[in-house]
Design an enzyme around this catalytic site. Structure first.
Site, mmCIF file in Angstrom:
data_model
loop_
_atom_site.group_PDB
_atom_site.id
_atom_site.type_symbol
_atom_site.label_atom_id
_atom_site.label_comp_id
_atom_site.label_asym_id
_atom_site.label_seq_id
_atom_site.Cartn_x
_atom_site.Cartn_y
_atom_site.Cartn_z
ATOM 1 N N CYS A 90 0.833 -1.206 0.000
ATOM 2 C CA CYS A 90 0.000 0.000 0.000
ATOM 3 C C CYS A 90 0.862 1.249 0.000
ATOM 4 C CB CYS A 90 -0.970 0.031 1.162
ATOM 5 S SG CYS A 90 -2.143 1.410 1.019
ATOM 6 N N CYS A 102 -5.951 2.319 -3.915
ATOM 7 C CA CYS A 102 -5.337 2.800 -2.682
ATOM 8 C C CYS A 102 -6.273 3.801 -2.029
ATOM 9 C CB CYS A 102 -3.981 3.441 -2.975
ATOM 10 S SG CYS A 102 -3.080 3.872 -1.470
#
Length: 420
Positions: A183, A363
């Site tokens: 991430c 994201c």
């Protein structure tokens, strides 16, 4: 995605079948890793009728990692991010509760920590990645002490919140290492949550916030990068682009930052340091025959579209361990898993691989306590929105509630069940 750092227990499968107590065993499909990618693939294979699926996974705990940023920001309890591995293991799957330590594609075998050899017809690599705090001198010793924390270590995420909540003045430094990380937005999301908390408490003007990013822009998709520039400006965050923390002295509370564009080094005294450790493939992958020689971090070679290993067609890879030109996220796994399962089944039937992965990833970029952008894009870095009629390039409250409450339920009851 991986679960927490793995600790091999060496116990046999709960199924207790005698064949799994021998030093050599065979399963039609062997999945290495019981994290997001491994369990999602296992569940989809079972739903598709695959009769003999085994998962090599030593950990008894399964983590929903996307929640750790909110734990560090004081918006979720750590317990909300975990289940037992037994709870998420699909019915009918053979759970081999130990670590893989080697792989030999020539003999189609995986070696385990207890000395067993597991042979396969098809292999799915999904062991996740490993954190490498030793990659930054002083970081391993400082983590968890002297004002240093990291949301990438679940046990430390609550400490991050303690440090943020207790800070009234001083300097806070948030860093991101070079190379792919889980991430890619998480290293800066916690900076925004901290700054938002300090602003609400009326102390932000007494706190210097420094955000250290190795990239040339705040975010590689321009549509979202421009919004994040405004967010950083709103909080008065000093953004160091093309920069990286190269050492830390926990006792002195000093971090050395290098600007890769100029070569200049700067020593910053901090009161709070949120550090993201460098990340790489597990050592047995990086040093083995399936690693991509073009990956300096040892990630597995995989066709970007089919997820099949180009040199060993019996092997497939997905999730954090795969060397794919996209962000390492759970959302990417959600799109990769059905492609991999379809192609693996075609492979078993001797058919051409028809399914294609386009690089989709997502994201969720939390920018304040109840605000979030949802960055979705593909291999070409083009926005790929999945929510119709909503402009997810704007900070939205409904997107925050989606991340906090909607996506975890979607994960536990959809992805891990092979339903989404």
């Amino acid at each position: 995605m991986s679960t927490s750092p793995h600790h091999p227990h060496g116990s046999s499968s709960p199924s207790g079948s005698p064949s799994e107590d021998r030093s050599r065993i065979h399963h039609g499909i062997v999945i290495v890793g019981g994290g997001t990618a491994g369990i999602t693939v296992a569940a989809r294979l079972r739903r598709a009728g695959a009769p003999d699926v085994a998962v090599l996974e030593p950990s008894g705990t399964h983590w929903y990692q996307p929640l750790w940023t909110l734990v560090g920001g004081g918006q979720a309890p750590l317990r909300a991010s975990l289940r037992t591995e037994a709870e998420v293991m699909p019915a009918g799957v053979h759970w081999l509760r130990e670590s893989a330590v080697s792989v030999d594609p020539a003999t189609r075998t995986v070696g385990t920590a207890s000395g067993r050899t597991v042979s396969y017809d098809r292999l799915v690599l999904a062991p996740g990645l490993r954190l490498d705090p030793d990659g930054v001198p002083g970081l391993a010793q400082a983590l968890g002490h002297d004002g240093v924390s990291s949301n990438y270590v679940p046990e430390l995420a609550p400490l991050t919140w303690e440090l943020i909540r207790g800070m009234k003045s001083g300097t806070a430094v948030f860093t991101m290492p070079a190379g792919p990380v889980k991430c890619g937005g998480a290293p800066q999301k916690i900076a925004y949550l901290a700054a938002d908390h300090w602003r609400k408490r009326g102390v932000l003007d007494r706190i210097r916030v420094v955000l250290v990013l190795p990239e040339t822009a705040m975010f590689k998709v321009p549509e979202f990068g421009r919004v994040l520039e405004d967010v950083a400006l709103r909080y008065g965050i000093e953004v160091r682009l093309r920069s990286e923390m190269v050492s830390v002295d926990g006792a002195a509370r000093e971090a050395v930052i290098v600007n890769h564009a100029t070569g200049d080094k700067e020593t910053i005294s901090y009161d709070l340091l949120h550090a993201v450790p460098p990340q790489a493939a597990p050592e047995w992958i990086a040093g083995g025959p399936l690693a991509d020689p073009d990956s300096p971090f040892g990630y597995v070679k995989a066709d970007p579209a089919t997820l099949q290993h180009p040199d060993h067609p019996e092997v497939f890879a997905l999730g954090d361990v795969a060397n794919l030109p996209t962000s390492k996220t759970g959302a990417a796994v959600r799109k990769q898993a059905p492609v991999l399962v379809a192609n693996l089944r075609d492979s078993l039937r001797g058919r051409p691989l028809r399914a294609r992965y386009d690089g989709y990833t997502s994201c969720p970029l939390v920018t304040a306590r109840h605000k979030m952008l949802l960055a979705e894009f593909d291999y070409e870095l083009k926005p790929a929105p999945s929510v119709p009629f909503l402009d997810t390039t704007k900070e939205r409250t409904d997107m925050w509630f989606l991340k906090r409450y909607g996506l975890p339920q979607f994960y536990w009851h959809g992805m891990l069940k092979g339903l989404a």
